[in-house]
Design an enzyme around this catalytic site. Structure first.
Site, PDB file in Angstrom:
ATOM      1  N   HIS A   1      39.985  44.481  34.612  1.00  0.00           N
ATOM      2  CA  HIS A   1      40.142  44.543  35.875  1.00  0.00           C
ATOM      3  C   HIS A   1      41.444  45.189  36.497  1.00  0.00           C
ATOM      4  O   HIS A   1      42.521  44.916  35.831  1.00  0.00           O
ATOM      5  CB  HIS A   1      39.749  43.315  36.425  1.00  0.00           C
ATOM      6  CG  HIS A   1      39.444  43.355  38.179  1.00  0.00           C
ATOM      7  ND1 HIS A   1      40.583  43.376  38.954  1.00  0.00           N
ATOM      8  CD2 HIS A   1      38.479  43.154  38.916  1.00  0.00           C
ATOM      9  CE1 HIS A   1      40.030  43.204  40.302  1.00  0.00           C
ATOM     10  NE2 HIS A   1      38.623  43.276  40.279  1.00  0.00           N
TER      11      HIS A   1
ATOM     12  N   ASP B   1      41.631  36.309  31.381  1.00  0.00           N
ATOM     13  CA  ASP B   1      41.145  36.516  32.750  1.00  0.00           C
ATOM     14  C   ASP B   1      39.791  35.521  32.727  1.00  0.00           C
ATOM     15  O   ASP B   1      38.728  36.331  32.029  1.00  0.00           O
ATOM     16  CB  ASP B   1      41.223  37.827  33.089  1.00  0.00           C
ATOM     17  CG  ASP B   1      40.554  38.276  34.438  1.00  0.00           C
ATOM     18  OD1 ASP B   1      39.706  37.309  34.915  1.00  0.00           O
ATOM     19  OD2 ASP B   1      40.663  39.165  34.734  1.00  0.00           O
TER      20      ASP B   1
ATOM     21  N   GLN C   1      35.063  36.151  35.342  1.00  0.00           N
ATOM     22  CA  GLN C   1      33.835  36.325  35.188  1.00  0.00           C
ATOM     23  C   GLN C   1      33.115  35.550  33.998  1.00  0.00           C
ATOM     24  O   GLN C   1      31.985  35.395  33.769  1.00  0.00           O
ATOM     25  CB  GLN C   1      33.505  37.782  34.746  1.00  0.00           C
ATOM     26  CG  GLN C   1      33.653  38.624  35.764  1.00  0.00           C
ATOM     27  CD  GLN C   1      33.013  38.705  37.084  1.00  0.00           C
ATOM     28  OE1 GLN C   1      32.031  38.108  36.948  1.00  0.00           O
ATOM     29  NE2 GLN C   1      33.397  39.345  38.351  1.00  0.00           N
TER      30      GLN C   1
ATOM     31  N   LYS D   1      33.924  33.045  42.908  1.00  0.00           N
ATOM     32  CA  LYS D   1      33.096  33.472  41.945  1.00  0.00           C
ATOM     33  C   LYS D   1      32.239  32.504  41.437  1.00  0.00           C
ATOM     34  O   LYS D   1      31.262  32.653  40.652  1.00  0.00           O
ATOM     35  CB  LYS D   1      33.577  34.418  40.689  1.00  0.00           C
ATOM     36  CG  LYS D   1      34.423  35.645  41.507  1.00  0.00           C
ATOM     37  CD  LYS D   1      34.884  36.647  40.417  1.00  0.00           C
ATOM     38  CE  LYS D   1      35.770  37.604  40.835  1.00  0.00           C
ATOM     39  NZ  LYS D   1      35.022  38.692  41.602  1.00  0.00           N
TER      40      LYS D   1
ATOM     41  N   CYS E   1      36.831  48.161  40.439  1.00  0.00           N
ATOM     42  CA  CYS E   1      38.051  47.936  40.142  1.00  0.00           C
ATOM     43  C   CYS E   1      38.362  47.988  38.725  1.00  0.00           C
ATOM     44  O   CYS E   1      39.142  47.156  38.010  1.00  0.00           O
ATOM     45  CB  CYS E   1      38.245  46.549  40.620  1.00  0.00           C
ATOM     46  SG  CYS E   1      38.396  46.401  42.363  1.00  0.00           S
TER      47      CYS E   1
HETATM   48  N1  PMP Z   1      39.326  39.872  36.958  1.00  0.00           N
HETATM   49  C1  PMP Z   1      37.888  39.972  36.595  1.00  0.00           C
HETATM   50  C2  PMP Z   1      37.118  40.410  35.622  1.00  0.00           C
HETATM   51  C3  PMP Z   1      37.290  40.180  37.932  1.00  0.00           C
HETATM   52  O1  PMP Z   1      36.106  40.370  38.039  1.00  0.00           O
HETATM   53  C4  PMP Z   1      38.126  40.213  39.242  1.00  0.00           C
HETATM   54  C5  PMP Z   1      37.113  40.096  40.554  1.00  0.00           C
HETATM   55  N2  PMP Z   1      36.242  41.273  40.639  1.00  0.00           N
HETATM   56  C6  PMP Z   1      39.199  39.691  39.282  1.00  0.00           C
HETATM   57  C7  PMP Z   1      40.047  39.691  38.191  1.00  0.00           C
HETATM   58  C8  PMP Z   1      39.966  39.562  40.562  1.00  0.00           C
HETATM   59  O2  PMP Z   1      39.534  38.329  41.144  1.00  0.00           O
HETATM   60  P1  PMP Z   1      39.959  38.028  42.693  1.00  0.00           P
HETATM   61  O3  PMP Z   1      39.726  39.207  43.450  1.00  0.00           O
HETATM   62  O4  PMP Z   1      39.214  36.818  42.897  1.00  0.00           O
HETATM   63  O5  PMP Z   1      41.327  37.742  42.577  1.00  0.00           O
END
Ligand code: PMP
Length: 405
Positions: free
Chosen positions: A121, A198, A201, A224, A364
């Protein structure tokens, strides 16, 4: 999964365009919130609200107790050794930025290297690029196979005497790939290199155990996993959190301040400058309780069944292309797809008109899109409250869109 559970989520009974029952399949972006979470937060605002850690008065102590009890709930959830290792942040993004910035400042010099993956991401790419601009570090990238799995053979080859940290996602938010993080950590540790995982997910979908994984840092977001927005967690092994400097300066994170010299607070407060979102920490703790009351194993089994069913049903559609691993063993509750030449944005917009919420675009993860040779995908992602009937509705709606083209 018990269909009664859906009643805990008032939003799921909404009608879209006053016509269609909502089919919410954008859970990888954010999950819906059960009453138990929202009501606990409202209750705290109405009856407890006071700033934490500062007051001698009754409410402040009660708010502090609730906030610290939430930290213990998170500790248990991740199976961390101590609450000293649980830092509240605004979310995964802030947690990753904290590590890139503070670890980078203390442990990395010009020419030192971080290893990422091709499926990260943006939050786990750009944070390191900011450090690159400031300190001249180098970014190395583990490539993926055409099926969206990490090339572990290539990973091993990326290590050298300048490698300082590995930062990888546990589950891809685009491909649903479940990465072998335990193996990734084992290999990094053989080279004396720490690992940031991270967990944005992974935490909503299966049991996570930071001690078993043996990762050095772990990040996730409350929103999430059925919790509120604006709160997340950074887990860090004490030995690392002790060695790296604070992220921000302010109240809470100090012991004593003078214009000549300031001493920092103990862990985890050293990393929690300013008034924390103590209402959101309660919300996150109630969300974890909610997940626990159903059982993470039951949630995982339900979502695996749903993913298997969705993969089968979607595969029946002519011209359907599904990205990511073929085997369910390596795949989580996320399915990115493309149907023939229909642009993902058109597909998403028309599905929405039929009451189905999916995500479209690059998610993203632009470098991953480039690797796949595409601009974007449609992505359906599941949560504990989704049903096979909703998968059927998605399939029927895609077929209807296909007929329009
Ligand atoms: N890492 C991953 C794999 C994600 O899917 C996301 C959210 N789409 C993020 C980081 C960022 O999370 P947040 O916007 O809640 O900070």
């Amino acid at each position: 999964m018990n269909s009664e559970l859906r009643k805990d989520f008032p939003i799921l009974s909404r009608k879209i365009y006053d016509k269609y029952p909502l089919v919410y399949l954008d859970n990888a972006a954010t999950t819906q919130k059960p009453r138990q979470v929202v009501e606990a937060m409202t209750e705290e605002y109405y009856n407890v609200n006071a700033n934490v850690h500062r007051g001698v008065h009754f409410l402040s102590q009660q708010a502090t107790d609730l906030h610290e009890a939430s930290r213990e709930t998170v500790r248990r959830f991740l199976n961390a050794r101590s609450t000293r290792e649980i830092v509240f942040t605004r979310g995964t993004t802030e947690s990753i930025n904290l590590v890139a910035s503070c670890f980078g400042q203390a442990m990395m010099k010009e020419g030192d290297e971080v290893i990422l993956t091709e499926m990260e991401h943006h939050s786990n790419i750009v944070s390191w690029q900011l450090l690159q601009a400031r300190q001249g570090i180098r970014i190395r990238v583990i490539p993926i196979t055409d099926d969206g799995e990490l090339r572990l053979d290539e990973y091993e080859r990326l290590f050298n005497d300048r490698t300082r940290i590995v930062s990888v996602t546990q589950v891809s938010n685009v491909l649903g790939t479940v990465n072998p993080v335990k193996e990734i950590v084992r290999i990094a540790h053989e080279h004396g290199v720490p690992v940031l995982v991270d967990g944005a997910q992974s935490t909503p979908h299966f049991r996570v155990d930071v001690q078993d994984m043996d990762c050095d840092f772990f990040a996730f977001s409350g929103h999430k996993i059925y919790g509120p927005t604006g709160i997340g967690v950074l887990y860090g092994k004490e030995e690392w959190l002790d060695r790296i400097p604070p992220y921000m300066g302010g109240g809470e994170m100090i012991k004593t301040v003078s214009f000549d010299h300031t001493t920092f607070n103990d862990l985890p407060y050293k990393f929690e400058a300013g008034t924390p979102d103590y209402i959101a920490s309660t919300g996150l703790a109630r969300a974890i309780d909610y997940v626990d009351s159903i059982g993470m194993d039951a949630i995982e089994a339900h979502e695996k069944d749903l993913t298997r069913y969705a993969m089968e049903r979607l595969s029946e559609i002519p011209d359907m292309h599904i990205y990511g691993p073929r085997t369910l063993e390596h795949r989580d509750a996320v399915i990115s797809f493309q149907v023939g030449q229909i642009h993902h944005l058109d597909m998403g917009t028309l599905l929405d008109r039929l009451g189905i919420a999916v995500r479209t675009g690059h998610h993203c993860a632009e470098p991953l899109m480039r690797r796949l040779g595409i601009e974007g995908t449609c992505r359906a992602s599941f949560a504990l409250y989704n049903t096979r009937e909703e998968v059927d509705a998605l399939v029927a709606a895609i077929q209807r869109v296909q007929q329009m083209f």
